[in-house]
Enzyme design. Sequence first.
Site, PDB file in Angstrom:
ATOM      1  N   HIS A  62      33.851  71.621  44.813  1.00 16.06           N
ATOM      2  CA  HIS A  62      33.969  72.937  44.157  1.00 16.06           C
ATOM      3  C   HIS A  62      35.409  73.201  43.701  1.00 16.06           C
ATOM      4  O   HIS A  62      35.887  74.335  43.756  1.00 16.06           O
ATOM      5  CB  HIS A  62      33.523  74.065  45.093  1.00 16.06           C
ATOM      6  CG  HIS A  62      32.079  74.000  45.469  1.00 16.06           C
ATOM      7  ND1 HIS A  62      31.094  74.661  44.776  1.00 16.06           N
ATOM      8  CD2 HIS A  62      31.432  73.328  46.456  1.00 16.06           C
ATOM      9  CE1 HIS A  62      29.917  74.432  45.343  1.00 16.06           C
ATOM     10  NE2 HIS A  62      30.086  73.610  46.345  1.00 16.06           N
TER      11      HIS A  62
ATOM     12  N   ASN B 237      24.882  78.656  46.230  1.00 21.43           N
ATOM     13  CA  ASN B 237      24.826  77.882  44.988  1.00 21.43           C
ATOM     14  C   ASN B 237      23.846  78.527  44.012  1.00 21.43           C
ATOM     15  O   ASN B 237      23.116  79.435  44.383  1.00 21.43           O
ATOM     16  CB  ASN B 237      24.355  76.449  45.285  1.00 21.43           C
ATOM     17  CG  ASN B 237      25.475  75.564  45.824  1.00 21.43           C
ATOM     18  OD1 ASN B 237      26.660  75.904  45.731  1.00 21.43           O
ATOM     19  ND2 ASN B 237      25.106  74.429  46.381  1.00 21.43           N
TER      20      ASN B 237
ATOM     21  N   TYR C  80      34.222  74.806  57.317  1.00 20.04           N
ATOM     22  CA  TYR C  80      35.003  75.565  56.339  1.00 20.04           C
ATOM     23  C   TYR C  80      36.382  75.983  56.833  1.00 20.04           C
ATOM     24  O   TYR C  80      37.294  76.188  56.036  1.00 20.04           O
ATOM     25  CB  TYR C  80      34.204  76.772  55.816  1.00 20.04           C
ATOM     26  CG  TYR C  80      33.127  76.358  54.827  1.00 20.04           C
ATOM     27  CD1 TYR C  80      32.026  75.617  55.241  1.00 20.04           C
ATOM     28  CD2 TYR C  80      33.222  76.662  53.481  1.00 20.04           C
ATOM     29  CE1 TYR C  80      31.046  75.203  54.347  1.00 20.04           C
ATOM     30  CE2 TYR C  80      32.254  76.254  52.579  1.00 20.04           C
ATOM     31  CZ  TYR C  80      31.168  75.531  53.013  1.00 20.04           C
ATOM     32  OH  TYR C  80      30.210  75.115  52.126  1.00 20.04           O
TER      33      TYR C  80
HETATM   34 FE1  HDE Z   1      30.246  73.667  50.810  1.00 20.59          FE
HETATM   35  N1  HDE Z   1      32.217  73.279  51.098  1.00 20.59           N
HETATM   36  N2  HDE Z   1      29.781  72.299  52.190  1.00 20.59           N
HETATM   37  N3  HDE Z   1      28.282  73.888  50.383  1.00 20.59           N
HETATM   38  N4  HDE Z   1      30.692  74.978  49.391  1.00 20.59           N
HETATM   39  C1  HDE Z   1      33.226  73.819  50.429  1.00 20.59           C
HETATM   40  O1  HDE Z   1      35.159  74.673  51.371  1.00 20.59           O
HETATM   41  C2  HDE Z   1      30.618  71.787  53.097  1.00 20.59           C
HETATM   42  C3  HDE Z   1      27.250  73.242  50.985  1.00 20.59           C
HETATM   43  C4  HDE Z   1      29.823  75.772  48.706  1.00 20.59           C
HETATM   44  O2  HDE Z   1      34.434  78.913  45.689  1.00 20.59           O
HETATM   45  C5  HDE Z   1      34.559  73.463  51.001  1.00 20.59           C
HETATM   46  O3  HDE Z   1      36.790  76.069  50.630  1.00 20.59           O
HETATM   47  C6  HDE Z   1      29.902  70.976  54.040  1.00 20.59           C
HETATM   48  C7  HDE Z   1      26.002  73.860  50.658  1.00 20.59           C
HETATM   49  C8  HDE Z   1      30.539  76.589  47.766  1.00 20.59           C
HETATM   50  O4  HDE Z   1      35.896  78.453  47.249  1.00 20.59           O
HETATM   51  C9  HDE Z   1      34.202  72.637  52.230  1.00 20.59           C
HETATM   52  C10 HDE Z   1      28.598  71.015  53.649  1.00 20.59           C
HETATM   53  C11 HDE Z   1      26.335  74.886  49.820  1.00 20.59           C
HETATM   54  C12 HDE Z   1      31.878  76.238  47.908  1.00 20.59           C
HETATM   55  C13 HDE Z   1      32.697  72.598  52.156  1.00 20.59           C
HETATM   56  C14 HDE Z   1      28.524  71.848  52.495  1.00 20.59           C
HETATM   57  C15 HDE Z   1      27.751  74.889  49.659  1.00 20.59           C
HETATM   58  C16 HDE Z   1      31.936  75.241  48.935  1.00 20.59           C
HETATM   59  C17 HDE Z   1      35.519  72.835  50.039  1.00 20.59           C
HETATM   60  C18 HDE Z   1      27.424  70.298  54.246  1.00 20.59           C
HETATM   61  C19 HDE Z   1      25.388  75.861  49.128  1.00 20.59           C
HETATM   62  C20 HDE Z   1      33.048  76.755  47.115  1.00 20.59           C
HETATM   63  C21 HDE Z   1      36.570  73.892  49.756  1.00 20.59           C
HETATM   64  C22 HDE Z   1      27.055  70.752  55.497  1.00 20.59           C
HETATM   65  C23 HDE Z   1      24.672  76.720  50.013  1.00 20.59           C
HETATM   66  C24 HDE Z   1      33.647  77.978  47.701  1.00 20.59           C
HETATM   67  C25 HDE Z   1      36.219  75.011  50.595  1.00 20.59           C
HETATM   68  C26 HDE Z   1      34.758  78.484  46.818  1.00 20.59           C
HETATM   69  C27 HDE Z   1      33.121  74.657  49.399  1.00 20.59           C
HETATM   70  C28 HDE Z   1      31.986  71.968  53.092  1.00 20.59           C
HETATM   71  C29 HDE Z   1      27.326  72.063  51.796  1.00 20.59           C
HETATM   72  C30 HDE Z   1      28.408  75.853  48.842  1.00 20.59           C
HETATM   73  C31 HDE Z   1      34.840  71.265  52.303  1.00 20.59           C
HETATM   74  C32 HDE Z   1      30.494  70.241  55.192  1.00 20.59           C
HETATM   75  C33 HDE Z   1      24.622  73.474  51.154  1.00 20.59           C
HETATM   76  C34 HDE Z   1      29.960  77.604  46.796  1.00 20.59           C
HETATM   77  O5  HDE Z   1      34.574  73.280  53.410  1.00 20.59           O
END
Ligand code: HDE
Length: 723
Positions: free
Chosen positions: A93, A166, A380
Amino acid sequence: MPKAPQKSTAKSAAVSETARIHDQKLSRGEGGELHQTAAGATPVLTTAQGGPVSDDQSSLKGGTRGPTLLEDFHFREKIFHFDHERIPERVVHARGYGAHGYFETYKSLARYTRADIFQRAGEKTPAFVRFSTVAGSKGSFDLARDVRGFAVKLYTQEGNWDIVGNNIPVFFIQDAIRFPDLVHSVKPEPDRAFPQAQSAHDNFWDFISLTPESMHMIMWVMSDRAIPRSFRFMEGFGVHTFRLLNARDESTFVKFHWKPKLGLQSVLWNEAVKINGADPDYHRRDLWQAIQTGNFPEWELQLQLFDQDFADKFDFDILDPTKIIPEEILKPVPVGRLVLDRMPDNFFAETEQVAFMTQNVPPGIDFSNDPLLQGRNFSYLDTQIKRLGSTNFTHLAINAPKCPFHHFQQDGHMAMRNPKGRVNYQPNSWGEGPRESPERGHRSFPEPMDGIKQRVRSETFADHYSQARQFFISQTGTEQDHIIAALTFELSKVETPVIRERMVAHLLNIQDELANKVAQGLGLKKLPNPAEAAMPTREDLKPSPALSIIKNGPKRFEGRKLGILVTDGTDATLLKALQAAVAKAGALTEIIAPAVGGVKASDGSWIEAQQMIDGGPSVLYDAVALLPSEAGTRVLLQHAPARDFVADAFQHCKFIGHSAAAKPLLDKAGAQPDAGIVPLTGKKDVDAFVGTLGALRLWDREPKVKLQPEPAPTRGRPASAAG
Ligand code: HDE
């Protein structure tokens, strides 16, 4: 504020006194009106320590042509700070765009939750939203085929609540432990560092073809949902099942849905590819423009609420993030609206530094045991320390709560507000400082737990194809064609034939026509056997019309944009009538002309343009009108971008209004007459034309403008009964 002109600091060997004085004047803001502030008084430039700066254009030297001196503290500080401007981009993202706004509660939900935000009808809670793509880096283009992040921070009176969702309600994987592999596979391949922001490559499809649980998500990302026309026209989903807890700690399961007021809309893949070239910032510009012109985008928050009994009876496990609960089975209830009405003052300070975390939930909101959510709650916090570099990232204005807060956390890098006074611990005898509150504090649902410690995937997560099939058969024929085309395109970029075949083997478990057509598009000589499935695909799931974009079209042009192509001699009356009708429909117009300076209309008036034709291709607009004069048409006929403008609008199934004089241009571009090509002579035609624009596209045209391969031998069950 007007931008100061760029100025070269390169000096010839001997600097003339006039040039030096001029430089100094400019740096003092005396060089011209562009440097004046609105009030006429220019603030003095200072160092970060607050010291006034005398000369910001030349470093301190020993002599006119001598070396730069170490004691130039202003130069040193300026360059030092510049060298450290970048922070690590988000690992996923990375490319995002945010805006401020508010959430307004419709009515009290006290029956379901004690969350303060849902107690009082009409209450407004400040909000910040960041939209993003997932795979690409910060500088990638907006129209990648990708999931969009839809992350909402609600600054509630009982702490920040982040719904980090999402625009697609399911995910690729069922367990967080697989996330690094998924993300590695979609990112540029490590030995060659390409492709950027694209899933169309071997590593991604290799991983997917070995991961049957991703098939439902794959249907969504190969659909038009993954190439939205605007952030404003997409849904948002919390994805996981969460819990609401009321004052008695009674739990109701909940799924979060954001529904855009302006309806859903996507672009075509061929269009997306061209938009990325014409305007890589297409989505950001769209949001910026909408907010700056007072057209504040709005979403309704709708909740799917259910109890344990419903969960027990539902076809799938409500903890499995690769499944939805179809809206036809459980109707979402509107509970409030989200309005975005203000752009950040500074992109970096706010959009880049905002830190979303799924674990930010206020009292009254709780988690389910979805293993993806549980892993996210852990992840996160790590990502924020990595990106923002300090445990004190909550001290940044964008991340700080907007309600009173008191704790004993202290020190660390960049601490901006340590607790005052002697007491920094508890319990203490001084009678000072905050204390926990069992009544007000966050409480978890007292869910009974037992079981053996083990690494397993629940058997209730084993059906990987039934909802993928349900998604496909819920689409219109047009949308099914787009899914087939997307899969064919993506897999055609995969260089390893066995991966292509493995994917077709999965598609055979989803729907035969889909599999057959992709196989045919790929030129597969022989169909593989269907993939081995942990559970057979259910064919009894009914189509869910809510899953189709086209079936839920807004039927209005509001919030969209009409591109009007003009030349010298354009009929001024017709143009004005068109502009007025579009404005009345709540939409925008943009004038495209041979030169951006504008054209002289038929009545002698001057019409300014926003784009020159080479820079304003029709892919940037939802519909177009061609209003050149006869002489203007003769010129445009010789100009390739003008022909492309029309040919693209036609092949992208857009509505095209045109003056009689524009007919030769339509002919030359191969735009044959159909219901979407509307002659415009006067106000009546114009009103009728603008009325038809609400359909957004003439999908009936699509079969006429695309490659129709010869049917190849197929196998399996006949095509579904989809609309
Ligand atoms: Fe994320 N995800 N994600 N994700 N995600 C990040 O956090 C992570 C997942 C989502 O505009 C990171 O600040 C793991 C699902 C959004 O700043 C990180 C797993 C969904 C955003 C991270 C998922 C998301 C992130 C990277 C699997 C939809 C952007 C930078 C378990 C429901 C937020 C940050 C923004 C961002 C980890 C799966 C949505 C690395 C470990 C499922 C919208 O922490």
